[in-house]
Write an enzyme that holds these catalytic residues in place. Structure first.
Site, PDB file in Angstrom:
ATOM      1  N   GLU A  62      28.356  50.096  -0.566  1.00 26.08           N
ATOM      2  CA  GLU A  62      28.386  48.542  -0.189  1.00 26.08           C
ATOM      3  C   GLU A  62      29.530  47.805   0.436  1.00 26.08           C
ATOM      4  OE1 GLU A  62      25.797  49.137  -4.169  1.00 26.08           O
ATOM      5  OE2 GLU A  62      27.677  50.100  -3.164  1.00 26.08           O
ATOM      6  N   GLU A 104      22.892  52.149  -8.764  1.00 26.45           N
ATOM      7  CA  GLU A 104      23.018  51.167 -10.302  1.00 26.45           C
ATOM      8  C   GLU A 104      21.986  51.351 -11.111  1.00 26.45           C
ATOM      9  OE1 GLU A 104      26.544  47.911  -8.461  1.00 26.45           O
ATOM     10  OE2 GLU A 104      24.532  47.959  -7.534  1.00 26.45           O
TER      11      GLU A 104
END
Length: 248
Positions: free
Chosen positions: A131, A111
């Site tokens: 995740e 990210e």
């Protein structure tokens, strides 16, 4: 000048800032300390705009967020957007940002790379967002930013099925601008920034601002930016030099 802080190595040059993620004991996992130190870097670049180069160390960009810290966070910390606020701040820095990704860029590390304007990768780079395997979402930008970068089908494959984008696929889908051997990666990133520093700093800054403006801002944002540049003495000097060189 190179400054070693606890989670980063920061090198401030006259025309750029280089940030090296430096938590080798945790494969450069993004933790609260690193977030705070990156905010300090952003504050400096907001005061004195320069291009930013972000890279990793020891063959790893960042292998995720710090799971030990994440396990302790609750609802209130999630609502604070600890990582997402930082990555959005990096995204909105006045001058271009470049991520040089060697090795793993996973979870929060991916990210961070997605938030940069341009990404270069080594041949051993790997991007992914695992995740959901930890019971959470990729909540620091990947759920919406990755779709814009690579398209919805590939983004859903990464976010819903744990697909890892290797260097070759990253180049094919234009997630990265170029793939290089690991020992050539940082030099290539500097060459890219060298090209940026040769153009008008104001034009570069306003180009990024206009590109990132909401769709409803166009063409007004374009016209206002161009109006400011048309009155800039640097524009006159550069165009005069161009015309004189062409006559020679």
């Amino acid at each position: 000048m190179e400054v070693v802080v606890r989670a980063l190595v920061v090198e401030e040059l006259s025309d750029r800032v280089v940030v090296r993620l430096h938590r080798p004991e945790a494969r450069n996992a993004v933790n609260g300390e690193m977030v705070r130190e990156l905010h300090d870097v952003c504050a400096g670049l907001e005061r004195v705009p320069k291009p930013l180069l972000v890279t990793g160390s020891e063959g790893v960009f960042a292998a995720g967020a710090d799971i030990g810290e994440l396990r302790q966070r609750g609802r209130d910390e999630a609502l604070q957007g600890i990582n997402s606020t930082l990555f959005e701040r990096i995204r909105r820095l006045p001058m271009p940002t470049v991520a040089a990704v060697d090795g793993y860029a996973l979870g929060g590390g991916a990210e961070l790379a997605y938030a940069c304007d341009i990404r270069l990768a080594s041949t051993r780079a790997k991007f992914g967002n695992p995740e959901p395997n930890l019971g959470i979402i990729a909540g620091a930008g990947a759920c919406w930013r990755l779709k814009d970068l690579v398209g919805e089908p590939l983004a859903k494959l990464v976010l819903l099925a744990g697909h890892i984008i290797d260097a070759a696929e990253a180049a094919a889908c234009r997630l990265v601008a170029e793939v290089l051997e690991p020992d050539e990666l940082e030099q290539a990133a500097h060459r890219l920034i060298d090209r940026m520093t040769k153009v008008s700093a104001t034009a570069l800054r306003l180009t990024k601002l206009v590109m990132d403006a909401p769709p409803g801002s166009h063409p007004l944002a374009d016209h206002l930016a161009q109006a400011a540049l048309f009155e800039d003495p640097d524009k006159q000097a550069r165009m005069t030099k161009f015309l004189e060189k062409r006559r020679d």
